[in-house]
Motif scaffolding. Structure first.
Motif, PDB file in Angstrom:
ATOM      1  N   MET A   1      20.043  -0.307 -14.505  1.00 36.22           N
ATOM      2  CA  MET A   1      19.057   0.462 -13.751  1.00 36.22           C
ATOM      3  C   MET A   1      19.763   1.174 -12.612  1.00 36.22           C
ATOM      4  O   MET A   1      20.571   0.597 -11.914  1.00 36.22           O
ATOM      5  N   GLN A   2      19.421   2.413 -12.431  1.00 33.75           N
ATOM      6  CA  GLN A   2      20.053   3.189 -11.377  1.00 33.75           C
ATOM      7  C   GLN A   2      19.419   2.861 -10.033  1.00 33.75           C
ATOM      8  O   GLN A   2      18.251   2.483  -9.949  1.00 33.75           O
ATOM      9  N   ILE A   3      20.192   3.047  -8.984  1.00 26.17           N
ATOM     10  CA  ILE A   3      19.749   2.713  -7.636  1.00 26.17           C
ATOM     11  C   ILE A   3      18.580   3.579  -7.174  1.00 26.17           C
ATOM     12  O   ILE A   3      17.762   3.147  -6.376  1.00 26.17           O
ATOM     13  N   GLU A   4      18.471   4.809  -7.715  1.00 21.69           N
ATOM     14  CA  GLU A   4      17.360   5.687  -7.321  1.00 21.69           C
ATOM     15  C   GLU A   4      16.017   5.088  -7.713  1.00 21.69           C
ATOM     16  O   GLU A   4      15.039   5.215  -6.985  1.00 21.69           O
ATOM     17  N   TYR A   5      15.964   4.448  -8.867  1.00 18.48           N
ATOM     18  CA  TYR A   5      14.716   3.844  -9.322  1.00 18.48           C
ATOM     19  C   TYR A   5      14.303   2.680  -8.430  1.00 18.48           C
ATOM     20  O   TYR A   5      13.111   2.442  -8.237  1.00 18.48           O
ATOM     21  N   VAL A   6      15.278   1.975  -7.896  1.00 21.04           N
ATOM     22  CA  VAL A   6      14.965   0.876  -6.977  1.00 21.04           C
ATOM     23  C   VAL A   6      14.308   1.434  -5.721  1.00 21.04           C
ATOM     24  O   VAL A   6      13.294   0.914  -5.248  1.00 21.04           O
ATOM     25  N   TRP A   7      14.859   2.515  -5.174  1.00 21.50           N
ATOM     26  CA  TRP A   7      14.288   3.113  -3.962  1.00 21.50           C
ATOM     27  C   TRP A   7      12.912   3.703  -4.221  1.00 21.50           C
ATOM     28  O   TRP A   7      12.020   3.600  -3.373  1.00 21.50           O
ATOM     29  N   ILE A   8      12.732   4.303  -5.386  1.00 18.59           N
ATOM     30  CA  ILE A   8      11.416   4.838  -5.739  1.00 18.59           C
ATOM     31  C   ILE A   8      10.406   3.706  -5.860  1.00 18.59           C
ATOM     32  O   ILE A   8       9.274   3.804  -5.364  1.00 18.59           O
ATOM     33  N   GLY A   9      10.804   2.616  -6.465  1.00 20.64           N
ATOM     34  CA  GLY A   9       9.926   1.448  -6.582  1.00 20.64           C
ATOM     35  C   GLY A   9       9.558   0.873  -5.230  1.00 20.64           C
ATOM     36  O   GLY A   9       8.398   0.531  -4.971  1.00 20.64           O
ATOM     37  N   LEU A  10      10.542   0.769  -4.334  1.00 20.77           N
ATOM     38  CA  LEU A  10      10.256   0.264  -2.985  1.00 20.77           C
ATOM     39  C   LEU A  10       9.339   1.205  -2.214  1.00 20.77           C
ATOM     40  O   LEU A  10       8.459   0.762  -1.465  1.00 20.77           O
ATOM     41  N   ALA A  11       9.513   2.513  -2.393  1.00 20.46           N
ATOM     42  CA  ALA A  11       8.647   3.485  -1.721  1.00 20.46           C
ATOM     43  C   ALA A  11       7.215   3.385  -2.237  1.00 20.46           C
ATOM     44  O   ALA A  11       6.262   3.471  -1.453  1.00 20.46           O
ATOM     45  N   VAL A  12       7.044   3.170  -3.532  1.00 18.64           N
ATOM     46  CA  VAL A  12       5.703   3.021  -4.095  1.00 18.64           C
ATOM     47  C   VAL A  12       5.050   1.745  -3.570  1.00 18.64           C
ATOM     48  O   VAL A  12       3.863   1.753  -3.203  1.00 18.64           O
ATOM     49  N   ILE A  13       5.798   0.666  -3.491  1.00 18.30           N
ATOM     50  CA  ILE A  13       5.267  -0.584  -2.954  1.00 18.30           C
ATOM     51  C   ILE A  13       4.863  -0.397  -1.493  1.00 18.30           C
ATOM     52  O   ILE A  13       3.790  -0.835  -1.074  1.00 18.30           O
ATOM     53  N   LEU A  14       5.700   0.275  -0.705  1.00 16.67           N
ATOM     54  CA  LEU A  14       5.371   0.535   0.698  1.00 16.67           C
ATOM     55  C   LEU A  14       4.114   1.386   0.809  1.00 16.67           C
ATOM     56  O   LEU A  14       3.245   1.112   1.643  1.00 16.67           O
ATOM     57  N   LEU A  15       3.981   2.404  -0.024  1.00 12.31           N
ATOM     58  CA  LEU A  15       2.803   3.257  -0.004  1.00 12.31           C
ATOM     59  C   LEU A  15       1.542   2.465  -0.329  1.00 12.31           C
ATOM     60  O   LEU A  15       0.515   2.610   0.342  1.00 12.31           O
ATOM     61  N   LEU A  16       1.613   1.611  -1.335  1.00 11.28           N
ATOM     62  CA  LEU A  16       0.451   0.800  -1.694  1.00 11.28           C
ATOM     63  C   LEU A  16       0.074  -0.166  -0.571  1.00 11.28           C
ATOM     64  O   LEU A  16      -1.110  -0.356  -0.274  1.00 11.28           O
ATOM     65  N   LEU A  17       1.071  -0.776   0.064  1.00 15.80           N
ATOM     66  CA  LEU A  17       0.796  -1.660   1.199  1.00 15.80           C
ATOM     67  C   LEU A  17       0.186  -0.904   2.368  1.00 15.80           C
ATOM     68  O   LEU A  17      -0.716  -1.401   3.048  1.00 15.80           O
ATOM     69  N   GLU A  18       0.673   0.308   2.611  1.00 10.82           N
ATOM     70  CA  GLU A  18       0.121   1.145   3.681  1.00 10.82           C
ATOM     71  C   GLU A  18      -1.345   1.476   3.408  1.00 10.82           C
ATOM     72  O   GLU A  18      -2.182   1.382   4.303  1.00 10.82           O
ATOM     73  N   LEU A  19      -1.649   1.891   2.190  1.00 12.20           N
ATOM     74  CA  LEU A  19      -3.023   2.220   1.841  1.00 12.20           C
ATOM     75  C   LEU A  19      -3.928   1.006   1.966  1.00 12.20           C
ATOM     76  O   LEU A  19      -5.061   1.101   2.433  1.00 12.20           O
ATOM     77  N   TRP A  20      -3.447  -0.151   1.554  1.00 14.92           N
ATOM     78  CA  TRP A  20      -4.219  -1.382   1.688  1.00 14.92           C
ATOM     79  C   TRP A  20      -4.469  -1.711   3.161  1.00 14.92           C
ATOM     80  O   TRP A  20      -5.594  -2.050   3.548  1.00 14.92           O
ATOM     81  N   ALA A  21      -3.436  -1.594   3.999  1.00 17.78           N
ATOM     82  CA  ALA A  21      -3.581  -1.885   5.421  1.00 17.78           C
ATOM     83  C   ALA A  21      -4.544  -0.906   6.087  1.00 17.78           C
ATOM     84  O   ALA A  21      -5.379  -1.300   6.916  1.00 17.78           O
ATOM     85  N   ILE A  22      -4.476   0.356   5.735  1.00 18.12           N
ATOM     86  CA  ILE A  22      -5.398   1.355   6.295  1.00 18.12           C
ATOM     87  C   ILE A  22      -6.829   1.026   5.893  1.00 18.12           C
ATOM     88  O   ILE A  22      -7.753   1.099   6.708  1.00 18.12           O
ATOM     89  N   ASN A  23      -7.035   0.628   4.646  1.00 21.54           N
ATOM     90  CA  ASN A  23      -8.362   0.241   4.186  1.00 21.54           C
ATOM     91  C   ASN A  23      -8.883  -0.961   4.976  1.00 21.54           C
ATOM     92  O   ASN A  23     -10.043  -0.983   5.389  1.00 21.54           O
ATOM     93  N   VAL A  24      -8.048  -1.956   5.194  1.00 18.65           N
ATOM     94  CA  VAL A  24      -8.464  -3.140   5.947  1.00 18.65           C
ATOM     95  C   VAL A  24      -8.786  -2.775   7.390  1.00 18.65           C
ATOM     96  O   VAL A  24      -9.771  -3.252   7.957  1.00 18.65           O
ATOM     97  N   VAL A  25      -7.992  -1.906   7.996  1.00 15.81           N
ATOM     98  CA  VAL A  25      -8.255  -1.476   9.373  1.00 15.81           C
ATOM     99  C   VAL A  25      -9.593  -0.750   9.450  1.00 15.81           C
ATOM    100  O   VAL A  25     -10.401  -1.014  10.348  1.00 15.81           O
ATOM    101  N   LEU A  26      -9.852   0.149   8.530  1.00 11.54           N
ATOM    102  CA  LEU A  26     -11.105   0.903   8.563  1.00 11.54           C
ATOM    103  C   LEU A  26     -12.322   0.014   8.335  1.00 11.54           C
ATOM    104  O   LEU A  26     -13.392   0.284   8.866  1.00 11.54           O
ATOM    105  N   ARG A  27     -12.181  -1.053   7.579  1.00 10.73           N
ATOM    106  CA  ARG A  27     -13.297  -1.943   7.290  1.00 10.73           C
ATOM    107  C   ARG A  27     -13.437  -3.067   8.314  1.00 10.73           C
ATOM    108  O   ARG A  27     -14.393  -3.825   8.238  1.00 10.73           O
TER     109      ARG A  27
END
Length: 68
Positions: free
Chosen positions: A1-27
């Motif tokens: 697996m290339q290193i770029e895919y690891v960074w893309i995966g980590l960025a997607v995980i961070l984005l999902l966590l951010e969206l979840w945290a924003i949802n919890v803050v708003l609620r």
């Protein structure tokens, strides 16, 4: 697996966590000043904002859902 895919995966995980945290803050039951401050921190400083929110942010105080 290339290193770029690891960074893309980590960025997607961070984005999902951010969206979840924003949802919890708003609620959460906190005031709009507190919610706004946390939203600004989460949006403009994503990784450190998420860590700070997890440590110091609003706890699991959610409004009661009324069933009709």
């Amino acid at each position: 697996m290339q290193i770029e895919y690891v960074w893309i995966g980590l960025a997607v995980i961070l984005l999902l966590l951010e969206l979840w945290a924003i949802n919890v803050v708003l609620r959460s039951t906190g005031g709009w000043e507190t919610k706004g401050l946390w939203l600004v921190i989460l949006i403009f400083v994503p990784l450190f904002g998420l860590i700070a929110w997890a440590m110091f942010g609003p706890k699991r105080e959610m409004p009661e859902h009324h069933r009709s």
